[in-house]
Design a protein around this motif. Sequence first.
Motif, PDB file in Angstrom:
ATOM      1  N   TYR A  49      33.020  55.597  39.411  1.00 33.12           N
ATOM      2  CA  TYR A  49      33.732  55.813  40.697  1.00 33.12           C
ATOM      3  C   TYR A  49      35.230  56.123  40.314  1.00 33.12           C
ATOM      4  CZ  TYR A  49      29.622  52.761  41.774  1.00 33.12           C
ATOM      5  OH  TYR A  49      28.231  52.721  42.119  1.00 33.12           O
ATOM      6  N   LEU A  50      35.549  56.177  39.152  1.00 37.53           N
ATOM      7  CA  LEU A  50      37.230  56.392  39.340  1.00 37.53           C
ATOM      8  C   LEU A  50      37.800  57.170  39.831  1.00 37.53           C
ATOM      9  CD1 LEU A  50      37.806  54.260  35.548  1.00 37.53           C
ATOM     10  CD2 LEU A  50      38.577  53.723  37.891  1.00 37.53           C
ATOM     11  N   VAL A  51      36.431  58.100  39.184  1.00 34.24           N
ATOM     12  CA  VAL A  51      37.027  59.751  39.329  1.00 34.24           C
ATOM     13  C   VAL A  51      36.814  60.172  41.494  1.00 34.24           C
ATOM     14  CG1 VAL A  51      35.615  61.017  37.661  1.00 34.24           C
ATOM     15  CG2 VAL A  51      34.382  60.308  39.596  1.00 34.24           C
ATOM     16  N   LEU A  52      36.401  58.819  41.956  1.00 36.93           N
ATOM     17  CA  LEU A  52      36.353  59.024  43.509  1.00 36.93           C
ATOM     18  C   LEU A  52      37.860  59.280  43.937  1.00 36.93           C
ATOM     19  CD1 LEU A  52      33.575  57.242  44.684  1.00 36.93           C
ATOM     20  CD2 LEU A  52      34.257  59.735  44.067  1.00 36.93           C
ATOM     21  N   GLY A  53      39.031  58.190  42.611  1.00 32.27           N
ATOM     22  CA  GLY A  53      40.130  58.522  43.325  1.00 32.27           C
ATOM     23  C   GLY A  53      40.501  57.081  44.317  1.00 32.27           C
ATOM     24  N   ASP A  54      39.853  56.624  44.672  1.00 33.60           N
ATOM     25  CA  ASP A  54      39.922  55.780  46.297  1.00 33.60           C
ATOM     26  C   ASP A  54      39.393  54.226  45.681  1.00 33.60           C
ATOM     27  OD1 ASP A  54      37.232  55.120  46.295  1.00 33.60           O
ATOM     28  OD2 ASP A  54      37.346  54.960  48.499  1.00 33.60           O
ATOM     29  N   PHE A  55      39.391  53.603  44.891  1.00 31.09           N
ATOM     30  CA  PHE A  55      38.750  52.494  43.378  1.00 31.09           C
ATOM     31  C   PHE A  55      40.183  51.980  43.004  1.00 31.09           C
ATOM     32  CE2 PHE A  55      34.803  53.577  44.789  1.00 31.09           C
ATOM     33  CZ  PHE A  55      34.279  52.671  44.899  1.00 31.09           C
ATOM     34  N   THR A  56      40.445  50.297  43.254  1.00 33.71           N
ATOM     35  CA  THR A  56      41.812  50.391  42.282  1.00 33.71           C
ATOM     36  C   THR A  56      41.227  49.060  41.436  1.00 33.71           C
ATOM     37  OG1 THR A  56      41.954  48.456  44.302  1.00 33.71           O
ATOM     38  CG2 THR A  56      43.331  50.682  43.709  1.00 33.71           C
ATOM     39  N   PHE A  57      41.821  48.304  40.805  1.00 31.65           N
ATOM     40  CA  PHE A  57      41.463  47.252  39.820  1.00 31.65           C
ATOM     41  C   PHE A  57      42.475  46.192  40.494  1.00 31.65           C
ATOM     42  CE2 PHE A  57      40.436  50.832  36.426  1.00 31.65           C
ATOM     43  CZ  PHE A  57      39.969  50.283  36.066  1.00 31.65           C
ATOM     44  N   TRP A  58      41.715  45.506  40.159  1.00 29.89           N
ATOM     45  CA  TRP A  58      42.706  43.809  40.384  1.00 29.89           C
ATOM     46  C   TRP A  58      41.618  42.902  39.008  1.00 29.89           C
ATOM     47  CZ3 TRP A  58      44.745  42.790  45.316  1.00 29.89           C
ATOM     48  CH2 TRP A  58      44.682  43.404  46.273  1.00 29.89           C
ATOM     49  N   ALA A  59      42.807  41.699  39.213  1.00 24.72           N
ATOM     50  CA  ALA A  59      42.775  40.896  37.688  1.00 24.72           C
ATOM     51  C   ALA A  59      43.026  39.979  38.797  1.00 24.72           C
ATOM     52  CB  ALA A  59      43.640  40.972  36.991  1.00 24.72           C
ATOM     53  N   MET A  60      42.536  38.499  38.373  1.00 22.64           N
ATOM     54  CA  MET A  60      42.463  37.242  39.018  1.00 22.64           C
ATOM     55  C   MET A  60      43.749  36.268  38.370  1.00 22.64           C
ATOM     56  SD  MET A  60      39.786  34.167  39.601  1.00 22.64           S
ATOM     57  CE  MET A  60      39.971  33.434  41.208  1.00 22.64           C
TER      58      MET A  60
ATOM     59  N   GLU B 186      44.777  51.343  29.102  1.00 23.88           N
ATOM     60  CA  GLU B 186      44.076  50.690  27.972  1.00 23.88           C
ATOM     61  C   GLU B 186      43.764  49.963  28.753  1.00 23.88           C
ATOM     62  OE1 GLU B 186      47.977  51.644  25.815  1.00 23.88           O
ATOM     63  OE2 GLU B 186      47.401  51.191  28.076  1.00 23.88           O
ATOM     64  N   VAL B 187      43.785  49.516  30.549  1.00 23.89           N
ATOM     65  CA  VAL B 187      42.591  48.631  31.535  1.00 23.89           C
ATOM     66  C   VAL B 187      41.540  49.696  31.480  1.00 23.89           C
ATOM     67  CG1 VAL B 187      42.406  48.176  34.241  1.00 23.89           C
ATOM     68  CG2 VAL B 187      44.843  47.248  31.993  1.00 23.89           C
ATOM     69  N   VAL B 188      42.043  50.781  31.798  1.00 24.53           N
ATOM     70  CA  VAL B 188      39.908  51.925  31.847  1.00 24.53           C
ATOM     71  C   VAL B 188      39.574  51.515  30.966  1.00 24.53           C
ATOM     72  CG1 VAL B 188      39.595  54.023  32.862  1.00 24.53           C
ATOM     73  CG2 VAL B 188      42.056  52.995  33.927  1.00 24.53           C
ATOM     74  N   GLN B 189      39.937  51.891  29.727  1.00 28.84           N
ATOM     75  CA  GLN B 189      39.343  52.142  28.511  1.00 28.84           C
ATOM     76  C   GLN B 189      38.403  50.764  27.901  1.00 28.84           C
ATOM     77  OE1 GLN B 189      40.972  51.726  24.565  1.00 28.84           O
ATOM     78  NE2 GLN B 189      40.038  53.771  24.106  1.00 28.84           N
ATOM     79  N   ARG B 190      38.987  49.718  28.426  1.00 26.52           N
ATOM     80  CA  ARG B 190      38.527  48.416  28.327  1.00 26.52           C
ATOM     81  C   ARG B 190      37.671  47.706  29.978  1.00 26.52           C
ATOM     82  NH1 ARG B 190      38.354  42.501  27.917  1.00 26.52           N
ATOM     83  NH2 ARG B 190      38.250  41.889  25.779  1.00 26.52           N
ATOM     84  N   TYR B 191      37.494  48.110  30.612  1.00 26.17           N
ATOM     85  CA  TYR B 191      36.468  48.184  31.428  1.00 26.17           C
ATOM     86  C   TYR B 191      35.271  49.313  31.475  1.00 26.17           C
ATOM     87  CZ  TYR B 191      34.752  46.981  36.230  1.00 26.17           C
ATOM     88  OH  TYR B 191      33.809  46.889  37.238  1.00 26.17           O
ATOM     89  N   LEU B 192      35.467  50.500  31.282  1.00 27.21           N
ATOM     90  CA  LEU B 192      34.808  51.349  30.664  1.00 27.21           C
ATOM     91  C   LEU B 192      33.746  50.748  29.936  1.00 27.21           C
ATOM     92  CD1 LEU B 192      36.313  54.693  31.675  1.00 27.21           C
ATOM     93  CD2 LEU B 192      34.839  53.483  32.896  1.00 27.21           C
ATOM     94  N   ARG B 193      34.260  50.586  28.837  1.00 28.28           N
ATOM     95  CA  ARG B 193      33.833  50.246  27.708  1.00 28.28           C
ATOM     96  C   ARG B 193      32.274  48.790  28.183  1.00 28.28           C
ATOM     97  NH1 ARG B 193      38.292  48.591  24.391  1.00 28.28           N
ATOM     98  NH2 ARG B 193      38.509  47.570  24.310  1.00 28.28           N
TER      99      ARG B 193
END
Length: 217
Positions: A113-124, A98-105
Amino acid sequence: MNIPAHAPLHLLHTAAVGTLATHARQPEGFPYPSVLPFAPDPQHRPTILVSRLAEHTHNLHADPRAGFLAVDAPDGDVLSGQRVTLLGTFEPIDPTPEVVQRYLRYHPDAERYLVLGDFTFWAMRLERLRYIGGFGAMGWLDGAELDLLPPLAFDEENALIAQFAGHAEGIHLLGADRYGADLKVNGVRSRFVFDDAKLNIGNLRAALEDCMQRYAN
């Protein structure tokens, strides 16, 4: 304090890019600003996708306290535009579907960047914010005051996204909340503001129908 109703909230859905200010490790004690895209989460908080190698990511691991600035100045006059400064802490969040799908919209190019594997999501996690909307329209709010209503669940929003997919040519619904809709109209990001808060799905669906009709015309 003289802040138009929900103005900071709508601004966080209007801006696509923000300035993240972390605490530098080297040289220690200095603010470290960086510019990066973000997407609002269901609670309107900035969600960012950052490389584990980035300096700001190292800074957040050492001290998660940060500032985040979003600006809307379409005519280039920053001092007459809207801006909001958020103060709080950033936390890593799980990359659920759900997080990935929403961000990619909001940022479809981020898939590379996600396919590289070294990126992470952060929320405030928001503590306080200061909104400036022009002369005489400014003030501070506690983080909890940004939105007092319960957010839409991911499945509720996804159902609305699916319902209005292909509803009008060149119009794509990126996200919906109780106060408005985030759209991409012929490739350009836009925020549609509802007349009032929609407290149930039926009223929200009707408001989105009106939104689509207006943009289609």
